[in-house]
Design a protein around this motif. Structure first.
Motif, PDB file in Angstrom:
ATOM      1  N   MET A   1       0.995  -1.179   0.084  1.00 28.72           N
ATOM      2  CA  MET A   1       0.043  -0.115  -0.056  1.00 28.72           C
ATOM      3  C   MET A   1       0.886   1.190   0.066  1.00 28.72           C
ATOM      4  N   ASP A   2       0.555   2.086  -0.845  1.00 31.52           N
ATOM      5  CA  ASP A   2       1.083   3.625  -0.634  1.00 31.52           C
ATOM      6  C   ASP A   2       0.885   4.510   0.514  1.00 31.52           C
ATOM      7  N   THR A   3       1.919   4.940   1.097  1.00 33.59           N
ATOM      8  CA  THR A   3       1.708   5.762   2.432  1.00 33.59           C
ATOM      9  C   THR A   3       2.152   7.354   1.858  1.00 33.59           C
ATOM     10  N   ASP A   4       1.415   8.176   2.657  1.00 36.73           N
ATOM     11  CA  ASP A   4       1.899   9.707   2.432  1.00 36.73           C
ATOM     12  C   ASP A   4       3.207   9.985   3.359  1.00 36.73           C
ATOM     13  N   ALA A   5       3.545  11.267   3.156  1.00 34.85           N
ATOM     14  CA  ALA A   5       4.725  11.707   3.988  1.00 34.85           C
ATOM     15  C   ALA A   5       4.566  11.672   5.507  1.00 34.85           C
ATOM     16  N   THR A   6       3.446  11.375   6.335  1.00 34.12           N
ATOM     17  CA  THR A   6       3.309  11.154   7.519  1.00 34.12           C
ATOM     18  C   THR A   6       3.275   9.536   7.722  1.00 34.12           C
ATOM     19  N   GLY A   7       3.088   8.772   6.673  1.00 32.86           N
ATOM     20  CA  GLY A   7       3.205   7.103   6.824  1.00 32.86           C
ATOM     21  C   GLY A   7       1.706   6.847   7.116  1.00 32.86           C
ATOM     22  N   ALA A   8       0.625   7.891   6.748  1.00 36.17           N
ATOM     23  CA  ALA A   8      -0.594   7.330   6.651  1.00 36.17           C
ATOM     24  C   ALA A   8      -1.043   6.756   5.423  1.00 36.17           C
ATOM     25  N   LEU A   9      -2.068   5.806   5.417  1.00 30.92           N
ATOM     26  CA  LEU A   9      -2.264   5.202   4.309  1.00 30.92           C
ATOM     27  C   LEU A   9      -3.040   5.968   3.088  1.00 30.92           C
ATOM     28  N   SER A  10      -2.713   6.111   2.086  1.00 33.66           N
ATOM     29  CA  SER A  10      -3.088   6.992   0.985  1.00 33.66           C
ATOM     30  C   SER A  10      -3.968   6.214  -0.113  1.00 33.66           C
ATOM     31  N   LEU A  12      -6.011   2.382  -0.413  1.00 32.90           N
ATOM     32  CA  LEU A  12      -6.795   1.518   0.432  1.00 32.90           C
ATOM     33  C   LEU A  12      -6.732   0.068  -0.421  1.00 32.90           C
ATOM     34  N   LEU A  13      -7.187   0.199  -1.619  1.00 34.45           N
ATOM     35  CA  LEU A  13      -7.380  -1.090  -2.215  1.00 34.45           C
ATOM     36  C   LEU A  13      -6.209  -1.428  -3.051  1.00 34.45           C
ATOM     37  N   GLY A  14      -5.620  -2.633  -2.901  1.00 28.09           N
ATOM     38  CA  GLY A  14      -4.489  -3.223  -3.658  1.00 28.09           C
ATOM     39  C   GLY A  14      -4.658  -3.649  -4.960  1.00 28.09           C
ATOM     40  N   GLU A  15      -3.668  -4.102  -5.749  1.00 22.33           N
ATOM     41  CA  GLU A  15      -3.697  -4.951  -6.898  1.00 22.33           C
ATOM     42  C   GLU A  15      -4.522  -6.110  -6.895  1.00 22.33           C
ATOM     43  N   GLY A  16      -5.532  -6.322  -7.828  1.00 20.62           N
ATOM     44  CA  GLY A  16      -6.346  -7.624  -7.775  1.00 20.62           C
ATOM     45  C   GLY A  16      -7.380  -7.542  -6.856  1.00 20.62           C
ATOM     46  N   PRO A  44     -11.048  -4.998   2.549  1.00 20.91           N
ATOM     47  CA  PRO A  44      -9.528  -4.628   1.991  1.00 20.91           C
ATOM     48  C   PRO A  44      -8.797  -5.298   2.602  1.00 20.91           C
ATOM     49  N   ARG A  45      -7.784  -5.866   1.806  1.00 24.06           N
ATOM     50  CA  ARG A  45      -6.788  -6.636   2.603  1.00 24.06           C
ATOM     51  C   ARG A  45      -5.910  -5.511   3.483  1.00 24.06           C
ATOM     52  N   ALA A  46      -5.850  -4.589   3.031  1.00 23.85           N
ATOM     53  CA  ALA A  46      -4.851  -3.478   4.156  1.00 23.85           C
ATOM     54  C   ALA A  46      -5.686  -3.402   5.506  1.00 23.85           C
ATOM     55  N   LEU A  47      -6.968  -3.684   5.881  1.00 24.53           N
ATOM     56  CA  LEU A  47      -7.782  -3.625   7.119  1.00 24.53           C
ATOM     57  C   LEU A  47      -7.882  -4.636   7.682  1.00 24.53           C
TER      58      LEU A  47
END
Length: 268
Positions: A1-10, A12-16, A44-47
């Protein structure tokens, strides 16, 4: 997952991962446009599991039990376009204004949702951007196309409800929900009561309003469409047999209502 400069998740949904929007019969010719805000219960997998026990994720807190089977069948029987939302209401509730506290709930009924505690504004934005907005954008685009093509459009929002809430049994088999526009709800109530074997709710077990609902106020009332919400009690549609029976019943009733609407007024 991509994160912003603060480390927050930017993101949510990943490939596939599943697209949030599920559609049936996009070229349907029926005037009825069907929606289902709580059709699915994907996370979502990230959650991960949002900190919620697996047994809770099959309950009403996560989705509208049984409505997926009814909605898919009804769309085919009516030759109607269905637009539904695949992700759990615990990630973001697609029938709540994004500013509402219940949009990303900390507790649902009596179930705490630890994974929604302390999330950042970036994480909230990701849920809106990747789930809420694609779903409602698709509904908006479908309505735009239908109106441009002068295709009659009547919005029907499909839901299901629990047989018991807060220890109190709910007697209704089905309810028609509405706010400002009573044209379709009153027709639907009359037809349902004429069935003779149903306990029918008039704005029960819920009523539509601008603070707690999104689909009907925004896509129905604000667009000037004839509209109604439908709530079916979950124990009646928990299996495929019940889903088929209710889809057949509603398809027959809506076919009769279509004739009445066309006779009484244009439905576009």
């Amino acid at each position: 997952m991509d994160t912003d400069a603060t480390g927050a998740l930017s993101q949510l949904l990943g490939e596939g991962e599943a697209h949030p929007v599920h559609e049936v019969n996009t070229a349907g010719q029926s005037p009825f446009l069907l929606t289902s805000d709580h059709y699915g219960r994907i996370l979502p997998r990230a959650l991960d599991d949002l900190g919620v026990a697996g047994s809770e994720l099959t309950r009403h807190v996560a989705w509208d039990i049984g409505i997926a089977g009814v909605a898919d069948r009804l769309a085919e029987m009516l030759d109607a376009h269905l637009i539904a939302q695949r992700y759990s209401r615990l990630v973001i509730d697609c029938n709540r204004p994004p500013a509402a506290v219940s949009s990303i709930p900390l507790i649902s009924e009596a179930t705490a949702i630890p994974g929604n505690e302390g999330i950042t504004e970036q994480q909230r934005t990701a849920r809106r951007r990747e789930i809420f907005e694609p779903y409602h954008g698709r509904i908006e685009a479908a309505i735009d196309r239908r109106l441009h093509d002068k295709q009659p459009t009547v919005l029907v929002s499909l839901h299901s409800f629990t047989p018991v809430y807060a220890g109190v049994a709910r007697p209704w088999h089905i309810g028609a929900l509405y706010n400002r526009d009573t044209v379709l709800p009153q027709l639907l109530l009359r037809h349902l009561r004429a069935e003779g074997d149903l306990v029918v709710g008039d704005n029960e077990p819920y009523a539509v309003n601008d603070l707690t609902d999104y689909t009907i106020p925004v896509h129905g009332e604000a667009r000037g469409l004839v509209n109604t919400g439908i709530e079916i009690r979950q124990d009646l549609i928990a299996d495929q047999s019940g889903q088929q029976q209710w889809a057949e019943r509603l398809a027959r009733i809506f076919a009769e209502i279509e004739v009445e609407l066309r006779a009484a007024r244009p439905v576009d």
